[in-house]
Design an enzyme around this catalytic site. Structure first.
Site, PDB file in Angstrom:
ATOM      1  CG  HIS A  67      -1.936   1.285   1.356  1.00  0.00           C
ATOM      2  ND1 HIS A  67      -2.928   1.154   0.448  1.00  0.00           N
ATOM      3  CD2 HIS A  67      -1.879   2.312   1.890  1.00  0.00           C
ATOM      4  CE1 HIS A  67      -3.500   2.378   0.601  1.00  0.00           C
ATOM      5  NE2 HIS A  67      -3.052   3.008   1.556  1.00  0.00           N
TER       6      HIS A  67
ATOM      7  N   GLY B 279     -10.916  -6.292   6.244  1.00  0.00           N
ATOM      8  CA  GLY B 279     -10.975  -4.994   6.613  1.00  0.00           C
ATOM      9  C   GLY B 279      -9.815  -4.626   5.586  1.00  0.00           C
TER      10      GLY B 279
HETATM   11  C1  GAR Z   1       1.050   0.681  -6.191  1.00  0.00           C
HETATM   12  O1  GAR Z   1       1.286   2.183  -5.894  1.00  0.00           O
HETATM   13  C2  GAR Z   1       0.504   0.057  -5.045  1.00  0.00           C
HETATM   14  O2  GAR Z   1       0.976   0.078  -3.778  1.00  0.00           O
HETATM   15  C3  GAR Z   1      -0.974   0.421  -5.194  1.00  0.00           C
HETATM   16  O3  GAR Z   1      -1.299   0.506  -6.516  1.00  0.00           O
HETATM   17  C4  GAR Z   1       0.085   0.828  -7.237  1.00  0.00           C
HETATM   18  C5  GAR Z   1      -0.036  -0.310  -8.130  1.00  0.00           C
HETATM   19  O4  GAR Z   1       1.118  -0.062  -9.190  1.00  0.00           O
HETATM   20  N1  GAR Z   1      -1.802  -0.287  -4.524  1.00  0.00           N
HETATM   21  C6  GAR Z   1      -2.859   0.218  -3.656  1.00  0.00           C
HETATM   22  O5  GAR Z   1      -3.369   1.283  -3.673  1.00  0.00           O
HETATM   23  C7  GAR Z   1      -3.944  -0.842  -3.194  1.00  0.00           C
HETATM   24  N2  GAR Z   1      -4.652  -0.286  -2.049  1.00  0.00           N
HETATM   25  P1  GAR Z   1       1.909  -1.037  -9.862  1.00  0.00           P
HETATM   26  O6  GAR Z   1       0.603  -1.944 -10.819  1.00  0.00           O
HETATM   27  O7  GAR Z   1       2.624  -0.616 -10.934  1.00  0.00           O
HETATM   28  O8  GAR Z   1       2.402  -2.260  -9.047  1.00  0.00           O
END
Ligand code: GAR
Length: 196
Positions: A111, A145
């Site tokens: 996250h 959660g």
């Molecule tokens: C990343 O920044 C990850 O931490 C976030 O989405 C992005 C995915 O990037 N995840 C969330 O927000 C989950 N709640 P990626 O597809 O390039 O790995």
């Protein structure tokens, strides 16, 4: 060495998937990425699976009448591939409690904030609005959660005076790419040591 079998589940770009694939390309890494699953057929990250010759499956949630049937198919795919650990990497669906229970302590997520600050969506906008001077990313176990599971590891990045959500996201993402493989290796090595 018997490497643990990991599936990475994505919804989009897949840059964290790429970081995990690159880390696992080192034979000394304690896990192999053995399956990539996307819930979106158009996810750009699917190309990384192809590039690394890793089996990839699209399990499109919109083809299922409800979450339970989507998750049953997901579960079957993971079992069929003998998966032991699941890494959520930009997977933008919320898993239900019964699915999480089946994989208890075996699902990790990344996250882009220092949880418990700024869970959910629009994380970097939340951080900028709060005026924090540091943000970062968190790898945590997935529990029922949203973004609440036990924290495995975190990395901190500064928030700079002229940051936009985009510039902060890019800085945090660089930290994510280092943190996720390290956190995965750490918990798998720990789990293996306990089994001996
Ligand atoms: C990343 O920044 C990850 O931490 C976030 O989405 C992005 C995915 O990037 N995840 C969330 O927000 C989950 N709640 P990626 O597809 O390039 O790995």
């Amino acid at each position: 060495m018997n490497r643990s079998r990991v599936a990475v589940i994505i919804s989009g770009r897949g840059s964290n998937l790429l970081a995990l694939l690159q880390a696992a390309a080192d034979p000394a890494f304690p896990a192999g990425i053995d399956l990539v699953i996307s819930n979106r057929p158009q996810a750009a990250g699917l190309m990384f699976a192809k590039q690394f010759n890793i089996p990839a499956q699209v399990i499109d949630h919109t083809n299922f009448p409800d979450k339970a049937s989507f998750e049953a198919t997901l579960h079957d795919a993971l079992i069929t591939a003998h998966i032991e650990w699941i890494c959520l990497a930009g997977f933008m669906r919320i898993l239900s409690a019964p699915f999480i229970e089946k994989w208890r302590g075996r699902i990790l997520n990344i996250h882009p904030s220092l949880l418990p600050a700024f869970p959910g969506l629009h994380v970097h906008e939340q951080a900028l609005a709060a005026g924090v001077k540091f943000s970062g990313c968190t790898v945590h176990y997935v529990e029922a959660g949203v973004d609440t599971g036990k924290i495995i590891d975190q990395a901190v990045v500064p928030v700079l005076p002229h940051d936009t959500a985009e510039s902060l996201a890019a800085r945090v993402l660089e930290a994510e790419h280092m943190l996720y493989p390290a956190a995965l290796a750490q918990i798998i090595s720990l789990a293996n040591a306990h089994q001996v």
